[in-house]
Design a protein around this motif. Structure first.
Motif, short mmCIF file in Angstrom:
data_model
loop_
_atom_site.label_atom_id
_atom_site.label_comp_id
_atom_site.label_asym_id
_atom_site.label_seq_id
_atom_site.Cartn_x
_atom_site.Cartn_y
_atom_site.Cartn_z
N MET A 1 3.79 46.20 36.12
CA MET A 1 2.00 46.12 36.05
C MET A 1 1.03 47.05 34.66
O MET A 1 2.28 47.15 33.94
N TYR A 6 -2.02 50.66 35.92
CA TYR A 6 -0.82 51.38 36.04
C TYR A 6 -1.32 52.65 35.91
O TYR A 6 -0.32 53.95 36.71
N PHE A 9 -3.42 53.90 38.75
CA PHE A 9 -2.73 54.53 40.20
C PHE A 9 -2.38 55.61 40.47
O PHE A 9 -2.17 56.03 41.42
N GLU A 13 -2.38 58.77 42.60
CA GLU A 13 -2.05 59.20 43.49
C GLU A 13 -1.29 61.21 42.73
O GLU A 13 -1.33 61.55 43.47
N ASP A 256 2.33 65.61 37.58
CA ASP A 256 3.98 65.40 38.69
C ASP A 256 3.00 63.57 38.80
O ASP A 256 4.49 62.61 39.02
N SER A 260 5.77 60.88 37.45
CA SER A 260 6.87 59.81 38.77
C SER A 260 6.42 59.11 38.52
O SER A 260 7.79 58.09 38.57
N VAL A 261 5.57 58.61 39.08
CA VAL A 261 5.46 57.00 38.02
C VAL A 261 5.79 56.28 37.03
O VAL A 261 6.54 55.05 37.09
N PHE A 262 5.50 57.30 35.66
CA PHE A 262 6.12 56.44 34.66
C PHE A 262 7.99 56.73 34.52
O PHE A 262 8.18 56.16 33.85
N PHE A 263 8.41 58.01 34.68
CA PHE A 263 9.62 57.78 34.21
C PHE A 263 9.89 58.12 35.86
O PHE A 263 10.70 57.38 36.46
N SER A 264 10.82 59.65 36.14
CA SER A 264 11.32 59.65 37.40
C SER A 264 10.79 61.12 37.99
O SER A 264 10.34 61.67 37.27
N PRO A 265 10.70 61.19 39.35
CA PRO A 265 9.73 62.01 40.51
C PRO A 265 10.96 63.60 39.65
O PRO A 265 10.19 64.66 39.83
N PRO B 216 15.35 58.96 45.55
CA PRO B 216 16.18 59.80 46.54
C PRO B 216 15.98 60.17 48.16
O PRO B 216 14.61 59.75 48.79
N GLU B 219 13.17 62.12 50.16
CA GLU B 219 11.57 61.56 49.40
C GLU B 219 10.91 61.15 50.63
O GLU B 219 11.29 60.74 51.78
N SER B 223 4.96 55.47 47.45
CA SER B 223 4.42 54.95 46.25
C SER B 223 4.24 54.38 44.96
O SER B 223 4.07 53.97 44.21
N LYS B 224 4.62 56.26 44.02
CA LYS B 224 4.92 56.63 43.01
C LYS B 224 6.06 55.50 42.25
O LYS B 224 6.03 55.19 41.63
N TYR B 225 6.84 54.77 43.29
CA TYR B 225 7.86 54.09 43.13
C TYR B 225 7.88 52.05 42.87
O TYR B 225 8.04 51.95 42.11
N PRO B 227 4.95 50.66 41.56
CA PRO B 227 4.38 49.83 40.42
C PRO B 227 5.60 50.01 39.41
O PRO B 227 5.55 49.20 38.58
N LYS B 228 6.80 50.90 39.65
CA LYS B 228 7.93 49.98 38.68
C LYS B 228 8.60 48.77 39.44
O LYS B 228 9.20 48.03 38.38
N ILE B 229 8.26 48.27 40.30
CA ILE B 229 8.55 46.70 41.33
C ILE B 229 7.87 45.63 40.03
O ILE B 229 6.70 45.84 39.98
N PRO B 230 8.38 45.48 38.28
CA PRO B 230 7.85 44.07 38.32
C PRO B 230 6.42 43.27 38.56
O PRO B 230 7.41 42.85 39.63
N ARG B 231 5.86 42.18 37.86
CA ARG B 231 5.08 41.66 38.56
C ARG B 231 5.60 40.06 38.79
O ARG B 231 5.03 39.26 39.84
#
Lengths: 293, 428
Positions: A1, A6, A9, A13, A256, A260-265, B216, B219, B223-225, B227-231
Motif C-alpha cells: 500500500m 497507509y 488507515f 485504526e 499503537d 502496529s501497522v508500520f512495524f509490529s504490535p 500472535p 490477537e 485490521s492493522k496487519y 496493510p502489510k499485504i502487498p498490492r
C-alpha cells in the motif's frame, strides 16, 4: 500500500483504539484520583461489560441496533452495580488501604474472570454490528461503525467533562480528590462518594466495552491487555487528571495504531512501556499531573 | 451433625436399589464384559482444551471422543474391557498440559494419554510423556512428531501433519489461483509449519511468496496487519486460530470487500464459525483446505454418514441440537480415528496393563494401511511407523452459495515426504 493511504488507515485504526482506551483509562483514573486506590480488576469490569453486552443482545431478535441500544443502557448499570457491590462488600472494610486494596482487587479480578468463564463459557461471543455499512475509501474499506465508535467516545468524554466541571456532583468529586479530610469536614459523605466513584469508574469502562464488542467479540480473557494499556495511559497522563488521561490515550492509541501497522504490535507495546519509564523518570507525576505539596 | 446413614436404609429402600441394579444390567446396550480376564476399564487420559484459546476445538474434540467411546464400548470395548475417559482441562497452556500428563500417569493410573490439539501444548507436554513412559496419542496436525523433535512415546496416527497438507495444496494453488502469494499465519509452532513448508513447496513449484505476515495467536483485532499485504498479491493464503477467528475473517472482508486478491484459506480460519454470519459474504468463491469436509458432500460415504450421526452433527456441519453451534469438523475426526487405532493396537498387542505400554507402541508402529471404514471415516490412511505420523487424503472445497463444496481431493501420495526420523530406533 502507498504511504499516504497507509498512514490514513493507521491513523483511523489508531483513533478507534484511542477512543475506547480513553474511556477505559478514564474510569481507572477517576477511581485512582478520587479514592487513591489502584483497581487491578478494572480490565475485568471491561470484560464483564463486553460479555453482558453479548448476553443482552442475544435476547433481542430482529434489528441488531435494538439489542445494541438496550445494551448501551443496561450494561453500564449492571457493571456499575457489580463494582458498587464489590466496594461495599470488600474494599470499604479495608479502609481503602493502598496495598491491601491492590491484593483485594487482584482477588476480584479472578472472581469476575472465573464467574464469566463458568457462566458464559470459554468461547468468544460475537455481537452483530448495529449497522453493517462498509465505506469504500478506494485503497481500503473501513467500517462505518468504527467512525460511530470514535464519535460516541468524544460525546461521552465531553459529557463527563461537563459533569466534572459544571455540576455540584462534579464539585463534590473534585473536592474529595483534592483533600478528602477537608471535604469530609465540610459535610461530604466520603464513603458514599467512594462507593459511587468505584461504580462509575467501572460503568465508564463498560461503555467502552459495549462500543468495542461489535468489532472485537467478547471473551473471558479479554480484560488483561486493556488493563495494561489503561495503566500506561494513566501514568503518562498523570494520575487523576481527566485532561491528561484523554491526551495520553490519544497519544498511546494513535502510536499503537500507527506503529502496529508500520512495524509490529509488539514493538508498539514495548515503546509504550518505555515511554512510561521515561515519563516516570523525567516527570514523575505524569504529563498533566500536578505536584502535590 | 452427620446423620447415621445405616439407620436411614430401610428394607424397602434396599429392595428398590437391588431392583434398580438388576434392571440396569438387563437394559439393551449394557454389555457384559465377563469374558475378559480382567473387566477393569482401560483408562484413557484425555488432555482437553476446555478453556483458553482452543476452547471451541476442545468442546468438539470432547463430543467426538465421547461418541467414539460409546461406539467402542457398545461393541464390546477393548479386549472385552470398557473404555473410560479421564478428562483434564489443560487451558490450552503448555505448562498445564505437562501437569495433566503427570496426573494421568501418577494419580489416575491411565493406560495412555490422548487428544491434544494445539501444537505448543503438544511440544510442552511430549517430553514429560517420554519421562513418564506414557504413550501419548496427539491429534494436533503439527509437524513436530514427524520432524523427530519429540520421542518414541508420542504418536500421531489419526490426523495428517501440516507439512504433508501444505505440500499437497501447493500445486493446486499455483495451477488454479496464482503465482504470487502472501501468507498470513499465527505466530507459533503451528503457523511456522505453514510458513516454512508451504513456502518451500510453493517455491519448488515455481511460485513466489512475496510477503509473510505473522499474527500472535492471542490477537483480538487484525485490521492493522492487512496493510502489510502487498498490492500485487495474487493469492492471499490465510490460516488463523484462536477465539477471534470470526473477527479475523470479518475484518478481512471489511478491508478488501470484493476487490481483494483471491483467497486460499485453511479452514482453521473459520473453524467453528457459522459461514452465514453477516459480513462473510465476501468469502463466496474462495477456496479452503479441509481435513474433512464440513458439509455433507454429494459423494458422502456411508462411513461419514455413520460418524456424523454418532457425533451429532447435521449435514451443514453444525450440532443437531443447535444449528448455530458449528463443529470443528475438519479436525475432530482425528479423535475418533485415534481411539479406534488405540483399540486395534491394544487388541493386536494383547494389552493388559501399564507394563504392556511398549508393546502397544510397537503394535501401532507396525500398522501401515488403514482403509476407509467406520474406524476411519475421513478416508484411507497410510501410517509411517518410523516417523509416528499418518498420511492421508486432503480436501479442497470452494465456498459456493454459503456452502463448502468439494473441488479437489488429493491422493495420499501427494502428501508424502522423505522420513526425517526413525523413532523405532530409540529405546523405550
Amino acid at each position: 500500500m502507498e504511504l499516504g493511504p497507509y498512514l490514513l488507515f493507521a491513523s483511523l485504526e489508531g483513533l478507534v483504539h484511542a477512543a475506547v482506551l480513553s474511556l477505559i483509562a478514564l474510569g481507572l483514573s477517576l477511581v485512582f484520583g478520587v479514592m487513591r486506590i489502584v483497581n487491578v480488576a478494572h480490565g475485568e469490569f471491561f470484560m464483564l461489560g463486553a460479555i453482558i453486552t453479548w448476553w443482552v443482545s442475544s435476547f433481542v431478535s430482529g434489528n441488531p441496533a435494538i439489542g445494541f441500544l438496550l445494551a448501551l443502557l443496561v450494561v453500564p448499570i449492571i457493571v456499575g452495580m457489580t463494582a458498587v457491590l464489590s466496594d461495599w462488600l470488600i474494599l470499604r472494610h479495608l479502609k481503602y488501604d493502598p496495598e491491601a486494596t491492590i491484593i483485594a482487587t487482584i482477588g476480584i479480578l479472578y472472581i469476575i474472570q472465573q464467574f464469566a468463564l463458568m457462566t458464559f463459557g470459554p468461547d468468544a461471543k460475537p455481537v452483530e454490528q448495529p449497522f453493517n455499512i462498509r465505506l469504500d475509501l478506494y485503497w481500503f474499506g473501513f467500517s462505518a461503525y468504527k467512525f460511530f465508535v470514535i464519535f460516541s467516545a468524544i460525546i461521552l468524554l465531553l459529557a463527563i467533562w461537563l459533569v466534572m466541571s459544571k455540576t455540584k456532583f462534579g464539585l463534590i468529586l473534585r473536592a474529595t480528590q483534592l483533600d478528602s479530610e477537608t471535604a469530609q469536614a465540610f459535610g461530604i459523605p466520603i464513603s458514599r462518594v467512594y462507593n459511587i466513584v468505584f461504580g462509575l469508574g467501572a460503568a465508564i469502562a463498560a461503555v467502552g466495552a459495549v462500543l468495542i464488542v461489535p468489532i472485537q467479540q467478547a471473551h473471558y480473557l479479554m480484560g488483561g491487555e486493556p488493563l495494561l494499556l489503561a495503566f500506561i495511559v494513566v501514568i503518562i497522563g498523570g494520575l487523576g487528571s481527566l485532561k491528561g488521561t484523554v491526551a495520553a490515550a490519544i497519544l498511546i492509541g494513535m502510536s499503537d495504531g500507527i506503529i502496529s501497522v508500520f512495524f509490529s504490535p509488539n514493538i508498539a507495546k514495548i515503546l509504550a512501556t518505555l515511554l512510561v519509564v521515561v515519563v516516570l523518570i523525567i516527570k514523575p507525576n505524569g504529563l498533566f499531573g500536578t505536584t502535590k505539596t | 451433625m452427620k446423620k447415621n446413614s445405616k439407620s436411614n436404609l430401610s428394607r424397602r429402600k434396599l429392595m428398590k436399589s437391588i431392583a434398580a441394579v438388576g434392571s440396569i444390567s438387563a437394559m439393551p446396550g449394557f454389555v457384559n464384559y465377563s469374558q475378559a480376564s480382567s473387566s477393569a476399564p482401560i483408562r484413557i487420559g484425555f488432555q482437553v482444551h476446555r478453556t483458553g484459546i482452543g476452547a471451541a476445538y476442545g468442546r468438539w474434540y470432547d463430543r467426538t471422543t465421547q461418541a467414539a467411546v460409546k461406539i467402542i464400548n457398545d461393541s464390546g470395548g477393548i479386549n472385552g474391557r470398557p473404555l473410560e475417559i479421564i478428562s483434564e482441562d489443560d487451558g490450552t497452556d503448555p505448562k498445564r498440559g505437562a501437569e495433566a500428563l503427570e496426573k494421568f500417569a501418577n494419580q489416575h493410573n491411565c493406560d495412555v494419554a490422548f487428544g491434544t490439539l494445539f501444537s505448543h501444548v503438544v511440544i510442552g507436554s511430549a517430553p514429560r510423556a517420554g519421562e513418564l513412559k506414557l504413550p501419548y496419542f496427539v491429534v494436533s496436525e503439527g509437524h513436530h512428531v514427524a520432524s523427530g523433535m519429540l520421542n518414541r512415546y508420542t504418536l500421531q496416527p489419526g490426523i495428517t501433519d501440516v507439512k504433508s497438507q501444505v505440500q499437497a495444496m501447493a500445486p493446486f494453488v499455483k495451477d488454479n489461483l496464482g503465482k504470487k502469494v502472501t501468507m498470513v499465519y499465527p505466530d507459533f509452532a503451528f503457523g511456522h509449519d505453514h510458513r516454512d513448508y508451504f513456502s518451500a513447496a510453493f517455491e519448488s513449484q515455481g511460485g513466489e511468496i512475496i510477503a509473510k505476515v505473522p499474527i500472535p495467536p492471542t490477537e483480538s483485532s487484525f485490521s492493522k496487519y492487512f496493510p502489510k499485504i502487498p498490492r500485487d498479491t495474487e493469492v492471499l493464503y490465510h490460516v488463523m486460530v484462536g477465539p477471534a477467528v470470526l473477527t479475523f475473517v470479518k475484518e478481512l472482508g471489511e478491508f478488501y470487500g470484493s476487490k481483494g486478491p483471491k483467497l486460499f484459506g485453511f479452514i482453521d480460519s473459520v473453524e467453528a464459525v457459522d459461514l452465514n454470519t453477516p459480513g462473510l459474504e465476501f468469502l463466496d468463491g474462495s477456496y479452503f483446505w479441509e481435513g474433512n469436509p464440513r458439509y455433507a458432500q454429494d459423494n458422502q460415504t456411508v462411513h461419514d454418514q455413520f460418524y456424523r450421526t454418532a457425533v451429532g452433527v447435521d449435514k451443514n456441519g453444525a450440532s443437531v441440537s443447535d444449528p448455530k453451534d458449528v463443529s470443528t469438523y475438519a479436525h475432530m475426526f482425528g479423535c475418533w480415528e485415534t481411539l479406534h487405532i488405540i483399540k486395534k493396537g491394544m487388541e493386536v498387542s494383547g494389552y493388559s496393563d501399564v507394563k504392556d505400554r511398549s508393546k502397544l507402541i510397537e503394535a501401532v508402529e507396525s500398522m501401515n494401511n488403514m482403509p476407509l471404514s467406520q474406524a476411519h471415516p475421513q478416508g484411507a490412511k497410510i501410517f509411517n511407523g518410523k516417523t509416528h505420523q499418518t498420511f492421508g487424503h486432503q480436501y479442497i472445497t470452494k465456498m459456493t452459495n454459503g456452502k463448502l463444496v468439494l473441488a479437489h481431493t488429493t491422493s495420499i501420495e501427494d502428501t508424502f515426504y522423505p522420513d526425517e526420523v526413525d523413532y523405532t530406533k530409540q529405546s523405550f
